[in-house]
Write a protein that holds these residues in place. Structure first.
Motif, PDB file in Angstrom:
ATOM      1  N   VAL A  75      -3.191  17.152  34.812  1.00  0.00           N
ATOM      2  CA  VAL A  75      -2.103  16.638  33.988  1.00  0.00           C
ATOM      3  C   VAL A  75      -2.301  15.141  33.794  1.00  0.00           C
ATOM      4  N   THR A  76      -1.950  14.636  32.620  1.00  0.00           N
ATOM      5  CA  THR A  76      -2.074  13.198  32.345  1.00  0.00           C
ATOM      6  C   THR A  76      -0.741  12.502  32.572  1.00  0.00           C
ATOM      7  N   VAL A  77      -0.793  11.195  32.679  1.00  0.00           N
ATOM      8  CA  VAL A  77       0.416  10.396  32.822  1.00  0.00           C
ATOM      9  C   VAL A  77       1.329  10.584  31.616  1.00  0.00           C
ATOM     10  N   ASP A  78       0.743  10.608  30.429  1.00  0.00           N
ATOM     11  CA  ASP A  78       1.543  10.792  29.213  1.00  0.00           C
ATOM     12  C   ASP A  78       2.263  12.138  29.222  1.00  0.00           C
ATOM     13  N   GLU A  79       1.559  13.190  29.673  1.00  0.00           N
ATOM     14  CA  GLU A  79       2.186  14.516  29.734  1.00  0.00           C
ATOM     15  C   GLU A  79       3.350  14.514  30.722  1.00  0.00           C
ATOM     16  N   LEU A  80       3.163  13.871  31.854  1.00  0.00           N
ATOM     17  CA  LEU A  80       4.232  13.802  32.842  1.00  0.00           C
ATOM     18  C   LEU A  80       5.452  13.086  32.266  1.00  0.00           C
ATOM     19  N   GLN A  81       5.231  11.951  31.658  1.00  0.00           N
ATOM     20  CA  GLN A  81       6.343  11.188  31.094  1.00  0.00           C
ATOM     21  C   GLN A  81       7.070  11.981  30.018  1.00  0.00           C
ATOM     22  N   ASP A  82       6.298  12.699  29.190  1.00  0.00           N
ATOM     23  CA  ASP A  82       6.890  13.483  28.111  1.00  0.00           C
ATOM     24  C   ASP A  82       7.748  14.624  28.656  1.00  0.00           C
ATOM     25  N   GLU A  83       7.249  15.316  29.698  1.00  0.00           N
ATOM     26  CA  GLU A  83       7.993  16.445  30.263  1.00  0.00           C
ATOM     27  C   GLU A  83       9.253  15.968  30.995  1.00  0.00           C
ATOM     28  N   VAL A  84       9.164  14.831  31.667  1.00  0.00           N
ATOM     29  CA  VAL A  84      10.337  14.291  32.356  1.00  0.00           C
ATOM     30  C   VAL A  84      11.442  13.959  31.352  1.00  0.00           C
ATOM     31  N   LYS A  85      11.061  13.359  30.212  1.00  0.00           N
ATOM     32  CA  LYS A  85      12.053  13.036  29.176  1.00  0.00           C
ATOM     33  C   LYS A  85      12.765  14.301  28.694  1.00  0.00           C
ATOM     34  N   GLY A 103      -4.367  22.893  37.471  1.00  0.00           N
ATOM     35  CA  GLY A 103      -5.492  21.974  37.546  1.00  0.00           C
ATOM     36  C   GLY A 103      -5.554  21.219  38.856  1.00  0.00           C
ATOM     37  N   VAL A 104      -6.281  20.098  38.845  1.00  0.00           N
ATOM     38  CA  VAL A 104      -6.508  19.319  40.059  1.00  0.00           C
ATOM     39  C   VAL A 104      -5.528  18.154  40.132  1.00  0.00           C
ATOM     40  N   ALA A 105      -5.445  17.561  41.323  1.00  0.00           N
ATOM     41  CA  ALA A 105      -4.560  16.412  41.517  1.00  0.00           C
ATOM     42  C   ALA A 105      -5.174  15.163  40.891  1.00  0.00           C
ATOM     43  N   ASP A 106      -4.319  14.241  40.474  1.00  0.00           N
ATOM     44  CA  ASP A 106      -4.759  12.968  39.912  1.00  0.00           C
ATOM     45  C   ASP A 106      -3.927  11.850  40.535  1.00  0.00           C
ATOM     46  N   VAL A 107      -4.582  10.861  41.126  1.00  0.00           N
ATOM     47  CA  VAL A 107      -3.874   9.824  41.856  1.00  0.00           C
ATOM     48  C   VAL A 107      -2.953   9.009  40.951  1.00  0.00           C
ATOM     49  N   LYS A 108      -3.370   8.783  39.703  1.00  0.00           N
ATOM     50  CA  LYS A 108      -2.536   8.002  38.788  1.00  0.00           C
ATOM     51  C   LYS A 108      -1.257   8.762  38.420  1.00  0.00           C
ATOM     52  N   VAL A 109      -1.381  10.073  38.264  1.00  0.00           N
ATOM     53  CA  VAL A 109      -0.216  10.887  37.942  1.00  0.00           C
ATOM     54  C   VAL A 109       0.749  10.916  39.126  1.00  0.00           C
ATOM     55  N   GLN A 110       0.201  11.055  40.343  1.00  0.00           N
ATOM     56  CA  GLN A 110       1.050  11.042  41.531  1.00  0.00           C
ATOM     57  C   GLN A 110       1.779   9.706  41.670  1.00  0.00           C
ATOM     58  N   GLU A 111       1.076   8.627  41.365  1.00  0.00           N
ATOM     59  CA  GLU A 111       1.682   7.291  41.427  1.00  0.00           C
ATOM     60  C   GLU A 111       2.808   7.165  40.409  1.00  0.00           C
TER      61      GLU A 111
END
Length: 432
Positions: A75-85, A103-111
């Motif tokens: 998952v990308t940061v943009d996808e996370l932000q979009d789903e949270v909204k 998918g796999v974990a991503d440190v930037k997304v977790q942050e």
């Protein structure tokens, strides 16, 4: 078998991944009513699955994102932000939000999830977690029923690869119509060999009444049978599967003793499947041993055990009519299905053993009477706590609403097999 030790593939079908997520979070939340949010093609406000967390009583939601972990997709940061909204528009408001991915974990997304959670907290909004497929598998370890439902074939295959030890299964039943349940004894655990020790007293159960004498006779050689199987199969796992009356279960536990580690199972009434007690501590049940007083060093002592339900002292007093030393072992909220972990059963058994030893130390000649409302796993553990070399006489009582007195027969766990004192039957009279 540890699912987290293997990279099991996520369901290839998108709808199957959503169903898996619903079942997993239904177990995590302890909410059997957790459900999908609408259907494919409808606006879902960033939520695919929702339910109520039983620990908080609050609504939580999950969004599923399919990614191919084989190629490192996440998952990308943009996808996370979009789903949270989107999730902010879900009605009623959520107390927590999960974005789960195959998918796999991503440190930037977790942050970014931590940053959003902190910002939302200051605004009185929901916290956010992002779970990768590996994290979902780790969570799945705590919910084996979900694992069996969605990964049964893989579990069988991996068990065969792991070449587990043989299984010595103590199969114990004393109720009618119980036979079919023993056909479902864990075949996965028996990949190399299955050696049952049968204690079937169901044929002695007629019109709602058990012939306790005949049932007990069928357990006379239990210690010999288990020992013989262990000599023949020294690396075997020993497991107990029981649908039996509490005195008979405790008698089996005393015969097995604590010299051999035994895996305990409970039968899930809803699914009809055997559920092994899990490793680890499990939820704290608030186990306590309470000294209720009574004459110290007298001829009789009562140990009351409350796990599945309360035990009525008035019922006990119809059987033990003389003054008695009195201890109660109990959990904070007795109810059915409360035992899920070995350490929970062990904590109750240890409190029970402390009561046994305290009575013994006050007077070794005291007869101890046990009135327990407990599941088979705990009842078996209680029996294991009775020492054949230390304790003198420990009677376990059976309860029936239709009998007078309600506790109308008992097994002395320490009497010699076949001895007249091994089985007491009330015939309408109190014990003492």
């Amino acid at each position: 078998m540890s699912l987290s030790a293997y990279h099991l593939p996520a369901p290839a079908d998108w709808q199957a991944f959503e169903r898996f997520t619903r079942d997993l979070f239904s177990a995590v939340w302890d909410d059997s009513r957790a459900q999908m949010n609408g259907r494919t093609g409808q606006a879902q406000a960033g939520v695919d699955v929702f339910g109520t967390n039983a620990r908080t009583g609050l609504l939580e939601g999950v969004q599923c994102k399919g990614k191919d972990a084989r190629y490192g997709h996440s998952v990308t940061v943009d996808e996370l932000q979009d789903e949270v909204k989107k999730a902010l528009t879900f009605t009623p408001s959520l107390s927590h939000y999960y974005l789960v991915t195959s998918g796999v974990a991503d440190v930037k997304v977790q942050e970014e999830a931590r940053r959003i959670s902190e910002s939302n907290k200051n605004s009185g909004l929901f916290g956010v977690d992002v779970y990768s497929w590996d994290q979902l598998l780790a969570l799945l370890q705590e919910h084996r029923k979900v694992a069996r439902k969605h990964f049964r074939a893989l579990q069988v295959a991996l068990t065969e690869i792991d070449a587990p030890a043989e299984l010595i299964a103590i199969c114990h039943q004393s109720f009618q119509n119980a036979n079919a349940q023993f056909h479902t004894v864990d075949a996965v655990a028996a990949a190399e060999g299955f050696y049952p020790v049968q204690m079937d007293a169901s044929m002695h159960y007629d019109a709602g009444v058990l012939d306790a004498r005949a049932a007990l006779a069928g357990q006379r050689n239990l210690f010999r049978d288990i020992s013989g199987q262990l000599r023949a199969h020294q690396n075997a796992i020993v497991a107990y599967f029981g649908i039996a009356h509490i005195p008979l279960v405790m008698h089996a536990g005393t015969a097995a003793s604590t010299k051999q580690a035994i895996q305990l199972y409970e039968l899930d009434a809803a699914s009809g499947e055997w559920e092994p007690l899990q490793d680890g501590l499990g939820p704290d049940l608030g186990v306590e041993l309470v000294d209720m007083g009574g004459p110290v060093g007298g001829g009789d002592a009562v140990i009351q055990v409350e796990v599945s339900a309360r035990v009525a002292k008035a019922d006990i007093d119809q059987t033990i009519t003389q003054p008695y030393r009195h201890f109660v072992v109990r959990v904070a909220e007795p109810k059915r299905g409360v035992i899920t972990h070995h350490e929970q059963a062990r904590a109750i058994a240890n409190a029970f053993r402390e009561a046994l030893d305290r009575v013994h130390n006050e007077n070794p000649a005291t007869t101890q009477h046990v009135f327990a409302a407990s599941p088979v796993s705990v009842s078996f553990r209680l029996g294991q706590m009775v020492s054949q070399t230390i304790h003198r006489s420990v009677l376990a009582y059976n309860y029936s609403q239709r009998s007078n007195p309600p506790y109308h027969w008992a097994v002395d766990l320490l009497a010699a097999d076949g001895a007249p004192s091994q089985l007491w039957i009330s015939e309408g009279k109190p014990r003492v």
